[in-house]
Design an enzyme around this catalytic site. Structure first.
Site, PDB file in Angstrom:
ATOM      1  N   TYR A  59       0.852  -1.187   0.000  1.00  0.00           N
ATOM      2  CA  TYR A  59       0.000   0.000   0.000  1.00  0.00           C
ATOM      3  C   TYR A  59       0.895   1.247   0.000  1.00  0.00           C
ATOM      4  O   TYR A  59       1.452   1.632   1.015  1.00  0.00           O
ATOM      5  CB  TYR A  59      -0.914   0.014   1.218  1.00  0.00           C
ATOM      6  N   SER A 204     -13.528  -3.713   1.808  1.00  0.00           N
ATOM      7  CA  SER A 204     -14.428  -3.022   0.874  1.00  0.00           C
ATOM      8  C   SER A 204     -15.890  -3.206   1.266  1.00  0.00           C
ATOM      9  O   SER A 204     -16.737  -3.532   0.423  1.00  0.00           O
ATOM     10  CB  SER A 204     -14.197  -3.503  -0.569  1.00  0.00           C
ATOM     11  N   PRO A 205     -16.227  -3.008   2.554  1.00  0.00           N
ATOM     12  CA  PRO A 205     -17.618  -3.196   2.978  1.00  0.00           C
ATOM     13  C   PRO A 205     -18.566  -2.160   2.394  1.00  0.00           C
ATOM     14  O   PRO A 205     -19.786  -2.349   2.439  1.00  0.00           O
ATOM     15  CB  PRO A 205     -17.525  -3.059   4.506  1.00  0.00           C
ATOM     16  N   LEU A 206     -17.995  -1.086   1.832  1.00  0.00           N
ATOM     17  CA  LEU A 206     -18.815  -0.068   1.179  1.00  0.00           C
ATOM     18  C   LEU A 206     -18.665  -0.123  -0.341  1.00  0.00           C
ATOM     19  O   LEU A 206     -18.907   0.868  -1.039  1.00  0.00           O
ATOM     20  CB  LEU A 206     -18.439   1.323   1.708  1.00  0.00           C
ATOM     21  N   GLY A 207     -18.285  -1.295  -0.848  1.00  0.00           N
ATOM     22  CA  GLY A 207     -18.197  -1.459  -2.298  1.00  0.00           C
ATOM     23  C   GLY A 207     -17.231  -0.487  -2.951  1.00  0.00           C
ATOM     24  O   GLY A 207     -17.523   0.065  -4.005  1.00  0.00           O
ATOM     25  N   GLY A 209     -16.513   2.408  -2.065  1.00  0.00           N
ATOM     26  CA  GLY A 209     -17.105   3.739  -2.079  1.00  0.00           C
ATOM     27  C   GLY A 209     -18.453   3.810  -2.770  1.00  0.00           C
ATOM     28  O   GLY A 209     -19.199   4.778  -2.583  1.00  0.00           O
ATOM     29  N   PHE A 210     -18.785   2.801  -3.568  1.00  0.00           N
ATOM     30  CA  PHE A 210     -20.035   2.846  -4.328  1.00  0.00           C
ATOM     31  C   PHE A 210     -21.252   2.944  -3.404  1.00  0.00           C
ATOM     32  O   PHE A 210     -22.191   3.694  -3.678  1.00  0.00           O
ATOM     33  CB  PHE A 210     -20.157   1.604  -5.219  1.00  0.00           C
TER      34      PHE A 210
END
Length: 335
Positions: A59, A204-207, A209-210
């Site tokens: 990262y 990525s629990p919020l897709g 950012g989607f």
């Protein structure tokens, strides 16, 4: 933020962590956030009871691990820092390495970058198809025996490989992509984790950012943003997927919360063995994310939300092959 057992090997961490990838890599928008503000954000997470910090040796640049060192120095016992090895970048392609010499090299480098003598949770970022998983985990086991690592984890692993790895040394956590619009894990890998007593860390629990409802057009992403390479974020697919967000936004409004909070609350209702690690560069969104832990959803609300985002309506693969990506994901988690 509640502190609870992550896995069954003795590790205790906050029920929701902070995904740190976006602090130094992958997500580039038109917004600019200073290094000082990023450090303030991580420290604010600690004030809110978020102790689980998720990093990796790839990262950056700048180095994500070195950024975290500035936060945790002198307070190592306060944090549960997870980092990873195993992803490699060569020009425009991505690969995986899991050979013993490479694992040891990465571990020593991460210890130095983080400024710690022991890594709390050490993941194999991706499985190397050229090296038996048992061989990779055997080396990771040696790192535990040497005191360089406390607990072991795997990321994007199939159920079959997880069983092989767990037989060599207990696996504490499996990191996988899980959100309202990424549900493949529910078929086989989640049940396997639960059978073996392994903690589930949802990245990525919020897709990506989607599911915040914030991103509606590719112009919002700056050059170099990782999402520009992903099938779900290609303009035609993005526009189709936005129809899913309309219903999520309606449900969030009725609940009196943001779409992001609703998506996180849904994950928290999947079980006490689930640890979402949403990421953000802004303290306000961090605080909103933490507040989502206390949102209660009824069985009917959960059912309505799941029906609003059926897997069949999500257009595009999670990764695809847009960068010549090799072995980046187990899209069905049971290959």
């Amino acid at each position: 933020m509640e502190q609870r057992a992550l896995g069954s090997q003795g590790l205790v961490a906050s029920a929701q962590g902070l995904g740190c990838m976006g602090l130094t890599s992958a997500y580039n928008t038109t917004e600019t956030v200073s290094r000082e503000d990023l450090i303030k954000l991580v420290k604010r997470a600690g004030e809110l009871g978020v102790t689980l910090l998720d990093s990796a040796n790839v990262y950056g640049p700048p180095s994500n691990e070195e950024l975290l060192r500035e936060v945790i120095q002198g307070e190592h016992e306060k944090w549960v820092v997870a980092t990873k090895f195993g992803l490699t970048f060569d020009g425009s392609s991505v690969g995986a390495r899991g050979d013993p010499a490479y694992i040891r090299e990465c571990c020593d480098a991460s210890l130095k970058a983080l400024g710690v003598s022991t890594i709390e949770l050490y993941y194999q970022h991706r499985i190397d198809a050229k090296v038996d998983i048992e061989k990779s985990v055997a080396t990771m086991k040696e790192l535990v025996q040497e005191g360089k690592v406390k607990y072991l984890g795997l990321s994007e692993v199939s159920a079959a490989d997880l069983r092989k790895a767990h037989a060599v040394h207990p696996i504490t956590a499996v990191q996988l992509e899980w959100s309202l619009w990424s549900r493949e894990v529910e078929e086989e890998i989640i049940p396997t984790c639960r059978e073996l007593g392994i903690g589930i860390v949802a990245y990525s629990p919020l897709g990506r950012g989607f599911l915040t409802g914030k991103y509606t057009d590719l112009s919002q992403f700056a050059e170099g943003d990782f999402r520009l390479t992903l099938p779900r974020f290609q303009q035609e697919n993005l526009q189709k997927n936005l129809s899913v967000m309309e219903k999520v936004s309606e449900l969030a409004k009725a609940k009196g919360c943001t779409p992001a909070q609703l998506a996180l609350a849904w994950l928290h209702h999947q079980g006490k063995d689930v640890f979402p690690i949403p990421g953000t560069k802004h303290i306000k969104y961090l605080e909103d994310n933490v507040a989502a832990f206390n949102i209660k959803l009824s069985p009917q609300e959960l059912k309505t939300l799941e029906e609003a985002v059926p897997a069949s309506k999500v257009i595009g693969d999670r990764y695809g092959n847009m960068l010549g990506i090799e072995n980046l994901s187990h899209d069905k988690y049971h290959k």
